[in-house]
Design a protein around this motif. Structure first.
Motif, PDB file in Angstrom:
ATOM      1  N   ILE A  22       0.717  -1.461  -0.058  1.00 26.18           N
ATOM      2  CA  ILE A  22       0.010  -0.007  -0.169  1.00 26.18           C
ATOM      3  C   ILE A  22       0.748   1.208   0.081  1.00 26.18           C
ATOM      4  CG2 ILE A  22      -0.241   0.159   2.536  1.00 26.18           C
ATOM      5  CD1 ILE A  22      -3.181   0.866   1.877  1.00 26.18           C
ATOM      6  N   GLY A  23       1.941   0.993   0.629  1.00 26.27           N
ATOM      7  CA  GLY A  23       2.922   2.561   0.609  1.00 26.27           C
ATOM      8  C   GLY A  23       3.449   2.805  -0.764  1.00 26.27           C
ATOM      9  N   ALA A  24       3.458   1.858  -1.590  1.00 26.88           N
ATOM     10  CA  ALA A  24       4.010   2.004  -2.786  1.00 26.88           C
ATOM     11  C   ALA A  24       2.875   2.391  -3.943  1.00 26.88           C
ATOM     12  CB  ALA A  24       5.014   0.878  -3.407  1.00 26.88           C
ATOM     13  N   ALA A  25       1.668   2.043  -3.419  1.00 22.75           N
ATOM     14  CA  ALA A  25       0.551   2.421  -4.414  1.00 22.75           C
ATOM     15  C   ALA A  25       0.459   3.697  -5.180  1.00 22.75           C
ATOM     16  CB  ALA A  25      -0.794   1.966  -3.902  1.00 22.75           C
ATOM     17  N   PRO A  26       0.545   4.635  -4.334  1.00 25.00           N
ATOM     18  CA  PRO A  26       0.334   6.160  -4.969  1.00 25.00           C
ATOM     19  C   PRO A  26       1.739   6.452  -6.297  1.00 25.00           C
ATOM     20  CG  PRO A  26       0.044   6.605  -2.693  1.00 25.00           C
ATOM     21  CD  PRO A  26       0.663   5.023  -3.037  1.00 25.00           C
ATOM     22  N   ALA A  27       2.949   6.008  -5.647  1.00 27.11           N
ATOM     23  CA  ALA A  27       3.824   6.268  -6.845  1.00 27.11           C
ATOM     24  C   ALA A  27       3.841   5.420  -7.848  1.00 27.11           C
ATOM     25  CB  ALA A  27       5.324   5.927  -5.819  1.00 27.11           C
ATOM     26  N   LEU A  28       3.183   3.944  -7.721  1.00 30.16           N
ATOM     27  CA  LEU A  28       3.115   3.080  -8.735  1.00 30.16           C
ATOM     28  C   LEU A  28       1.945   3.751  -9.607  1.00 30.16           C
ATOM     29  CD1 LEU A  28       3.179   0.322 -10.497  1.00 30.16           C
ATOM     30  CD2 LEU A  28       1.471  -0.455  -8.606  1.00 30.16           C
ATOM     31  N   ARG A  29       0.788   4.262  -8.958  1.00 22.66           N
ATOM     32  CA  ARG A  29      -0.160   4.878  -9.808  1.00 22.66           C
ATOM     33  C   ARG A  29       0.383   5.912 -10.749  1.00 22.66           C
ATOM     34  NH1 ARG A  29      -2.930   9.283  -9.312  1.00 22.66           N
ATOM     35  NH2 ARG A  29      -5.164   9.715 -10.065  1.00 22.66           N
ATOM     36  N   ASP A  30       1.057   6.916 -10.256  1.00 27.32           N
ATOM     37  CA  ASP A  30       1.697   7.968 -10.837  1.00 27.32           C
ATOM     38  C   ASP A  30       2.630   7.613 -12.146  1.00 27.32           C
ATOM     39  OD1 ASP A  30       0.361   9.902  -9.128  1.00 27.32           O
ATOM     40  OD2 ASP A  30       2.165  10.223  -7.868  1.00 27.32           O
ATOM     41  N   SER A  31       3.340   6.664 -11.849  1.00 26.35           N
ATOM     42  CA  SER A  31       4.146   6.099 -12.838  1.00 26.35           C
ATOM     43  C   SER A  31       3.396   5.394 -14.124  1.00 26.35           C
ATOM     44  CB  SER A  31       5.116   4.749 -12.429  1.00 26.35           C
ATOM     45  OG  SER A  31       6.234   5.431 -11.414  1.00 26.35           O
ATOM     46  N   LEU A  32       2.459   4.885 -13.889  1.00 24.35           N
ATOM     47  CA  LEU A  32       1.591   4.182 -14.749  1.00 24.35           C
ATOM     48  C   LEU A  32       0.734   5.194 -15.464  1.00 24.35           C
ATOM     49  CD1 LEU A  32       0.459   1.006 -12.702  1.00 24.35           C
ATOM     50  CD2 LEU A  32       2.093   1.283 -14.686  1.00 24.35           C
ATOM     51  N   LEU A  33       0.050   6.103 -14.739  1.00 28.18           N
ATOM     52  CA  LEU A  33      -0.763   7.364 -15.364  1.00 28.18           C
ATOM     53  C   LEU A  33       0.234   8.139 -16.478  1.00 28.18           C
ATOM     54  CD1 LEU A  33      -2.798   8.793 -12.419  1.00 28.18           C
ATOM     55  CD2 LEU A  33      -3.621   7.419 -14.561  1.00 28.18           C
ATOM     56  N   ALA A  34       1.528   8.132 -15.951  1.00 28.23           N
ATOM     57  CA  ALA A  34       2.378   8.999 -17.018  1.00 28.23           C
ATOM     58  C   ALA A  34       2.793   8.191 -18.119  1.00 28.23           C
ATOM     59  CB  ALA A  34       3.909   9.323 -16.290  1.00 28.23           C
ATOM     60  N   ALA A  35       2.955   6.706 -17.986  1.00 29.12           N
ATOM     61  CA  ALA A  35       3.092   6.126 -19.130  1.00 29.12           C
ATOM     62  C   ALA A  35       1.870   5.837 -20.000  1.00 29.12           C
ATOM     63  CB  ALA A  35       3.416   4.484 -18.560  1.00 29.12           C
ATOM     64  N   LEU A  36       0.694   5.965 -19.490  1.00 25.99           N
ATOM     65  CA  LEU A  36      -0.703   5.843 -20.189  1.00 25.99           C
ATOM     66  C   LEU A  36      -0.767   7.049 -20.950  1.00 25.99           C
ATOM     67  CD1 LEU A  36      -2.836   4.068 -20.692  1.00 25.99           C
ATOM     68  CD2 LEU A  36      -4.259   5.149 -18.675  1.00 25.99           C
ATOM     69  N   GLU A  37      -0.414   8.246 -20.379  1.00 25.17           N
ATOM     70  CA  GLU A  37      -0.625   9.462 -21.033  1.00 25.17           C
ATOM     71  C   GLU A  37       0.163   9.601 -22.232  1.00 25.17           C
ATOM     72  OE1 GLU A  37      -0.536  12.382 -17.679  1.00 25.17           O
ATOM     73  OE2 GLU A  37      -2.223  11.680 -16.862  1.00 25.17           O
ATOM     74  N   ALA A  38       1.337   9.175 -22.098  1.00 25.93           N
ATOM     75  CA  ALA A  38       2.370   9.113 -23.366  1.00 25.93           C
ATOM     76  C   ALA A  38       1.754   8.707 -24.376  1.00 25.93           C
ATOM     77  CB  ALA A  38       3.622   8.439 -23.263  1.00 25.93           C
ATOM     78  N   GLY A  39       0.562   7.532 -24.383  1.00 25.70           N
ATOM     79  CA  GLY A  39      -0.101   7.185 -25.450  1.00 25.70           C
ATOM     80  C   GLY A  39       0.646   5.983 -26.250  1.00 25.70           C
ATOM     81  N   LYS A  40       1.826   5.626 -25.766  1.00 25.08           N
ATOM     82  CA  LYS A  40       2.735   4.683 -26.431  1.00 25.08           C
ATOM     83  C   LYS A  40       2.530   3.320 -25.872  1.00 25.08           C
ATOM     84  CE  LYS A  40       5.739   8.109 -28.182  1.00 25.08           C
ATOM     85  NZ  LYS A  40       6.293   8.392 -29.256  1.00 25.08           N
ATOM     86  N   ALA A  41       3.072   2.397 -26.504  1.00 24.53           N
ATOM     87  CA  ALA A  41       2.822   0.907 -26.029  1.00 24.53           C
ATOM     88  C   ALA A  41       3.752   0.905 -24.524  1.00 24.53           C
ATOM     89  CB  ALA A  41       3.740  -0.201 -26.828  1.00 24.53           C
ATOM     90  N   VAL A  42       3.240   0.119 -23.553  1.00 29.48           N
ATOM     91  CA  VAL A  42       3.790   0.069 -22.259  1.00 29.48           C
ATOM     92  C   VAL A  42       4.346  -1.247 -21.994  1.00 29.48           C
ATOM     93  CG1 VAL A  42       3.459   0.531 -20.030  1.00 29.48           C
ATOM     94  CG2 VAL A  42       2.336   2.021 -21.321  1.00 29.48           C
ATOM     95  N   GLN A  43       5.620  -1.105 -21.633  1.00 24.21           N
ATOM     96  CA  GLN A  43       6.239  -2.543 -21.243  1.00 24.21           C
ATOM     97  C   GLN A  43       6.435  -2.338 -19.663  1.00 24.21           C
ATOM     98  OE1 GLN A  43       9.923  -2.747 -23.566  1.00 24.21           O
ATOM     99  NE2 GLN A  43       8.879  -3.959 -24.963  1.00 24.21           N
ATOM    100  N   LEU A  44       6.204  -3.619 -18.888  1.00 20.85           N
ATOM    101  CA  LEU A  44       6.129  -3.755 -17.448  1.00 20.85           C
ATOM    102  C   LEU A  44       7.079  -4.963 -17.253  1.00 20.85           C
ATOM    103  CD1 LEU A  44       2.448  -3.026 -16.740  1.00 20.85           C
ATOM    104  CD2 LEU A  44       4.352  -1.389 -16.360  1.00 20.85           C
ATOM    105  N   ASP A  45       7.807  -4.686 -16.074  1.00 22.46           N
ATOM    106  CA  ASP A  45       8.663  -5.880 -15.689  1.00 22.46           C
ATOM    107  C   ASP A  45       8.403  -5.950 -14.333  1.00 22.46           C
ATOM    108  OD1 ASP A  45      10.270  -7.638 -15.063  1.00 22.46           O
ATOM    109  OD2 ASP A  45      12.220  -6.687 -16.016  1.00 22.46           O
ATOM    110  N   GLY A  46       7.654  -7.043 -13.858  1.00 25.39           N
ATOM    111  CA  GLY A  46       7.187  -7.395 -12.514  1.00 25.39           C
ATOM    112  C   GLY A  46       8.125  -8.514 -11.871  1.00 25.39           C
TER     113      GLY A  46
END
Length: 105
Positions: A22-46
């Protein structure tokens, strides 16, 4: 002289943190939103995810839903067993679409 990246360059993969609770959720959300807003394919490494909870999985699920709605392709380069278990336990397999484990066809 170094080349400047072009607008069409594929963004670098977004490596998820080892601790996705839960402590990492806000930063994760911000990173994912920025990637989505770029409008390009997103690659995630989990692959490095060692701890995950419902809050982070909800963020990943919302991102996956929004990416699909925006026709932004999402590819997973890797997913740890911990991440896979969390996705499965919450029944998010169809939404998050992790890659098949190594050695499984």
């Amino acid at each position: 002289m170094a080349k400047k990246p072009t607008q069409d360059a594929t963004p670098a993969p977004l490596a998820l943190e080892a601790d996705l609770r839960i402590g990492a959720a806000p930063a994760l959300r911000d990173s994912l939103l920025a990637a989505l807003e770029a409008g390009k394919a997103v690659q995630l490494d989990g692959a490095a995810v060692a701890q995950v909870d419902t809050a982070a999985l909800q963020v990943l699920a919302a991102f996956s839903r929004d990416a699909r709605a925006a026709s932004v392709p999402v590819a997973w380069l890797g997913a740890s067993d911990t991440l896979r278990r969390g996705v499965t336990v919450l029944g998010l397999n169809a939404l998050i679409e992790l890659p098949a484990p190594a050695g499984v066809n």
